[in-house]
Design a protein around this motif. Structure first.
Motif, short mmCIF file in Angstrom:
data_model
loop_
_atom_site.label_atom_id
_atom_site.label_comp_id
_atom_site.label_asym_id
_atom_site.label_seq_id
_atom_site.Cartn_x
_atom_site.Cartn_y
_atom_site.Cartn_z
N GLU A 283 1.46 20.59 8.04
CA GLU A 283 0.43 21.64 8.14
C GLU A 283 0.60 22.38 9.46
OE1 GLU A 283 -1.94 23.60 6.21
OE2 GLU A 283 -3.03 21.73 5.85
N ASP A 284 0.58 23.72 9.40
CA ASP A 284 0.63 24.56 10.60
C ASP A 284 -0.61 25.45 10.60
OD1 ASP A 284 1.26 25.99 12.81
OD2 ASP A 284 2.95 27.07 11.94
N ILE B 236 -4.35 7.85 3.73
CA ILE B 236 -3.84 9.10 4.32
C ILE B 236 -3.76 8.84 5.82
CG2 ILE B 236 -4.31 11.52 4.84
CD1 ILE B 236 -5.62 11.80 2.17
N LEU B 237 -2.57 8.86 6.34
CA LEU B 237 -2.35 8.50 7.74
C LEU B 237 -2.03 9.73 8.60
CD1 LEU B 237 -0.15 5.29 7.27
CD2 LEU B 237 -2.63 5.44 7.57
N PHE B 238 -2.55 9.71 9.80
CA PHE B 238 -2.27 10.76 10.80
C PHE B 238 -2.30 10.09 12.15
CE2 PHE B 238 -6.34 11.02 8.63
CZ PHE B 238 -7.25 10.61 9.60
N THR B 239 -1.81 10.73 13.17
CA THR B 239 -1.67 10.06 14.48
C THR B 239 -3.02 9.88 15.17
OG1 THR B 239 -1.20 12.23 15.47
CG2 THR B 239 0.69 10.84 14.86
N LYS B 240 -3.81 10.97 15.27
CA LYS B 240 -5.11 10.90 15.92
C LYS B 240 -6.14 11.62 15.07
CE LYS B 240 -3.38 10.69 20.68
NZ LYS B 240 -3.44 11.29 22.03
N TRP B 241 -7.42 11.37 15.37
CA TRP B 241 -8.48 11.97 14.56
C TRP B 241 -8.55 13.49 14.73
CZ3 TRP B 241 -10.68 9.83 10.58
CH2 TRP B 241 -10.71 8.44 10.47
N ASP B 242 -8.07 14.00 15.87
CA ASP B 242 -8.10 15.46 16.01
C ASP B 242 -7.03 16.14 15.16
OD1 ASP B 242 -5.83 14.82 17.40
OD2 ASP B 242 -6.37 15.88 19.25
N ARG B 243 -6.04 15.34 14.63
CA ARG B 243 -5.10 15.89 13.64
C ARG B 243 -5.79 16.06 12.29
NH1 ARG B 243 -2.37 18.52 16.15
NH2 ARG B 243 -4.08 18.18 17.60
N PHE B 244 -6.82 15.23 12.08
CA PHE B 244 -7.58 15.25 10.83
C PHE B 244 -8.60 16.39 10.84
CE2 PHE B 244 -11.26 13.52 8.36
CZ PHE B 244 -10.67 13.56 7.10
N LYS C 81 0.82 -1.19 0.00
CA LYS C 81 0.00 0.00 0.00
C LYS C 81 0.87 1.26 0.00
CE LYS C 81 -4.11 -1.91 2.21
NZ LYS C 81 -5.09 -1.77 3.30
N ILE C 82 0.30 2.31 -0.58
CA ILE C 82 0.99 3.59 -0.64
C ILE C 82 0.22 4.60 0.22
CG2 ILE C 82 1.77 5.47 -2.14
CD1 ILE C 82 1.88 3.43 -4.42
N ALA C 83 0.93 5.38 1.01
CA ALA C 83 0.27 6.33 1.93
C ALA C 83 0.93 7.70 1.86
CB ALA C 83 0.33 5.79 3.35
N ASP C 84 0.09 8.70 2.07
CA ASP C 84 0.55 10.06 2.33
C ASP C 84 0.42 10.30 3.84
OD1 ASP C 84 1.09 10.60 -0.29
OD2 ASP C 84 -0.78 11.71 -0.68
N LEU C 85 1.45 10.85 4.43
CA LEU C 85 1.44 11.11 5.88
C LEU C 85 1.06 12.57 6.11
CD1 LEU C 85 4.71 9.26 6.97
CD2 LEU C 85 2.43 8.32 6.52
N TYR C 86 0.02 12.77 6.94
CA TYR C 86 -0.46 14.13 7.21
C TYR C 86 -0.08 14.51 8.64
CZ TYR C 86 -3.55 18.17 7.56
OH TYR C 86 -4.04 19.44 7.73
N VAL C 87 0.80 15.49 8.75
CA VAL C 87 1.31 15.96 10.05
C VAL C 87 0.80 17.38 10.27
CG1 VAL C 87 3.36 16.51 11.38
CG2 VAL C 87 3.35 14.52 9.86
N ARG C 88 -0.07 17.56 11.30
CA ARG C 88 -0.63 18.90 11.54
C ARG C 88 -0.42 19.31 12.99
NH1 ARG C 88 -4.38 21.59 13.89
NH2 ARG C 88 -5.20 19.69 14.90
N VAL C 89 -0.10 20.56 13.16
CA VAL C 89 0.03 21.14 14.50
C VAL C 89 -0.27 22.63 14.40
CG1 VAL C 89 2.49 21.66 14.29
CG2 VAL C 89 1.50 21.29 16.55
N SER C 90 -0.93 23.16 15.41
CA SER C 90 -1.13 24.62 15.49
C SER C 90 -0.20 25.15 16.57
CB SER C 90 -2.58 24.96 15.83
OG SER C 90 -2.90 24.58 17.15
N THR C 91 0.07 26.43 16.51
CA THR C 91 1.01 27.04 17.47
C THR C 91 0.52 26.85 18.90
OG1 THR C 91 1.58 28.68 15.81
CG2 THR C 91 2.20 29.16 18.07
N ASP C 92 -0.80 27.04 19.14
CA ASP C 92 -1.35 26.91 20.49
C ASP C 92 -1.19 25.49 21.01
OD1 ASP C 92 -2.06 29.53 20.44
OD2 ASP C 92 -4.15 29.18 19.86
N GLU C 93 -1.48 24.50 20.15
CA GLU C 93 -1.38 23.10 20.57
C GLU C 93 0.06 22.73 20.90
OE1 GLU C 93 -5.03 21.06 18.07
OE2 GLU C 93 -3.11 21.39 17.11
N GLN C 94 0.98 23.23 20.08
CA GLN C 94 2.38 22.92 20.31
C GLN C 94 2.85 23.48 21.65
OE1 GLN C 94 4.78 23.83 16.98
NE2 GLN C 94 6.65 23.00 17.82
#
Length: 528
Positions: free
Chosen positions: A46-47, A76-84, A2-15
């Protein structure tokens, strides 16, 4: 494979709050792919907030996926659903779009097989939790801002004339900022005079450095922040109202209310809209002797190249006068207004008595208004007690409260309009005023353009008419007219010094009866 795109998202406040980081998410996702034999096509960083899918990197990814043939990307993979997503409705919509492209979104730390119907309940919980967290955070912020606003703190961008500051404990506040603060004060004072058009005042202030648009200037003149008030908007059963701000007021309530009267037309004087040159100080103050229209003014170039200035009519009557002659004759006319030195002390004595009388009246009026406000407050206390004793219902109490609040607002507005005792010594004010009245011609000749126009507006109650190389008898400010008439009458009456002095006191009393704005006239003429 399988082929996947990894989606990494963080906002400044969350960080900052939770310690999320893009590097940590990437490491976890790549380790998962390595263990499960999944090929990584790309990593999207994504920021941006997850409240909506209107995110720059996500939109680029979605466009890329729609443009490719089906089957190129499986996951499309991400760590948790709130990253989505942090919005359940938007998340369901986006999941349907991705599944329509044969792409499965998956949170590796909260894995769900969406083919199993019961897992949709867990998905709803995963998606609802961050949305609830967002809503709770937003509500806490709202109540925090409202509480601070009720305490009189200004939390937005500082209005013109102020600057945002923070205390050592981090609390926000606003403080006056120079030179803008002085220009704001000057703007209110000039509008309150009611002499010049508001647009002309705006132009003058803009040239001095008050960087505002015309609409912003008008909003500034209506803004109660400048009298130290903070607006609290309505919320649920609580009505909107103003509270005392913690910041320093730039102007007094009396000055603010005077400006509101001018803007609403209640305190409007005959305003003069003029843009004059030094050679044409009377433009806007002259009336055509032939057709009655206002005279304007402009330069005329001679054959030698020299400019001569004229006051002229725009109508077909073609009436015009040389400006230097008209200006010179005005100074001659103003020089005719004079008061004998020996009369000044009598005028001074009587005018001081009149002003003191008026100030005492204001004190009594203020006391009466305060008593009325206290009576209205007592009505509200009685109504509250009746409500607690179940003798009236809540609807009746709200109606009583509304009526009492409106009555108190009106009384407080009247109280604010009661002028306070002048800061300057009354005796000095009178002396200054009489000096001005005794030397109008000299004062006018030595003044600049703006001061000349202010002097003309306060001295003459109608436009001047010039014809046959002289002025018609002008209509003068009532107070000034009475003073000069009394002085002339005393000059004619030569016999009996004592009777003259007694007669003076009786005649000066006419000023008390005929000048309803004596204090205003004195302050304006004395330049205070």
């Amino acid at each position: 494979m399988k082929i996947a795109d990894l989606y990494v998202r963080v906002s400044t406040d969350e960080q900052a709050d939770k310690g999320y980081s893009q590097r940590n998410q990437e490491e976890v996702l790549k380790r998962y792919c390595l263990v499960n034999d999944i090929k990584v096509r790309q990593v999207i960083y994504e920021d941006h907030s997850a409240k909506t899918f209107d995110r720059p990197e996500w939109q680029r990814l979605l466009t890329d996926l729609k443009g490719r043939r089906k089957g190129k990307v499986d996951l499309i993979l991400f760590t948790k659903w709130d990253r989505f997503s942090r919005n359940a409705g938007d998340a369901y919509f986006m999941i349907n779009i991705l599944r329509g492209l044969n792409i499965e979104p998956q949170a590796i730390e909260q894995p769900l097989d969406l083919e199993i119907p019961e897992n949709k309940m867990m998905l709803a919980i995963y998606l609802a939790a961050p949305e609830v967290e967002n809503d709770r955070r937003a509500l806490n912020i709202f109540h925090g801002i409202r509480r601070a606003t009720k305490e009189g703190r200004y939390l937005k961008k500082a209005p013109t004339g102020y600057i945002n500051r923070s205390t050592v404990t981090g609390k926000k506040y606003i403080a006056p900022k120079e030179p803008e603060a002085s220009l704001v004060i000057e703007s209110f004072e000039k509008v309150a005079e009611g002499t010049f058009n508001t647009e002309k005042i705006y132009t003058e202030m803009f040239k001095k450095g008050l960087s505002l648009t015309k609409s912003s200037f008008w909003r500034m003149l209506r803004d109660k922040h400048y009298i130290g008030k903070i607006f609290v908007p309505a919320y649920k059963d609580e009505e909107s109202h103003f509270v005392e701000g913690q910041h320093e007021a730039l102007i007094s309530e009396r000055l603010f209310n005077s400006v509101q009267d001018i803007l609403d037309g209640r305190g409007r004087k005959n305003k003069v809209k003029i843009v004059s040159k030094e050679q044409l100080p009377l433009r806007g103050f002259l009336e055509c002797p032939n057709c009655g229209r206002g005279l304007t003014g402009s330069p005329s170039k001679s054959k030698t190249g020299k400019y001569y200035y004229y006051y002229h009519c725009k109508s077909p009557c073609r009436c015009r006068f040389r400006a230097d002659l008209v200006n010179e004759k005005l100074i001659e006319m103003l020089n005719q207004f004079s008061i004998k030195e020996e009369r000044l002390k009598y005028f001074q004595k009587e005018l001081i008595e009149i002003l003191n009388s008026k100030l005492n009246d204001r004190g009594n009026e203020k006391k009466s208004l305060l008593e009325k406000i206290e009576n209205e407050s007592n009505k509200l206390k009685k109504a509250r007690q009746l409500l607690l004793n179940d003798k009236i219902d809540s609807d009746d109490f709200k109606e009583i409260k509304k009526e009492v609040s409106n009555s108190i607002d009106r009384l407080e507005l009247q109280l604010a309009s009661v002028r306070e005792k002048p800061k300057r010594n009354i005796k000095e004010m009178i002396k200054s005023c009489l000096r001005v009245i005794s030397n109008l011609g000299d004062l006018y000749a030595k003044s600049g353009l703006e001061d000349k126009q202010r002097l003309l507006s306060s001295t003459f109650s109608e436009k001047l008419v010039f014809e046959k190389n002289n002025y018609r008898t002008p209509k003068v400010n009532k107070m000034i007219s009475l003073i000069y008439l009394i002085d002339r009458g005393l000059y004619i009456k030569k016999n009996g010094t004592k009777s003259q002095n007694e007669d003076l006191c009786r005649q000066v009393e006419l000023i008390r009866e005929n000048s309803n704005h004596l204090g205003d006239d004195i302050r304006l003429l004395a330049g205070i």
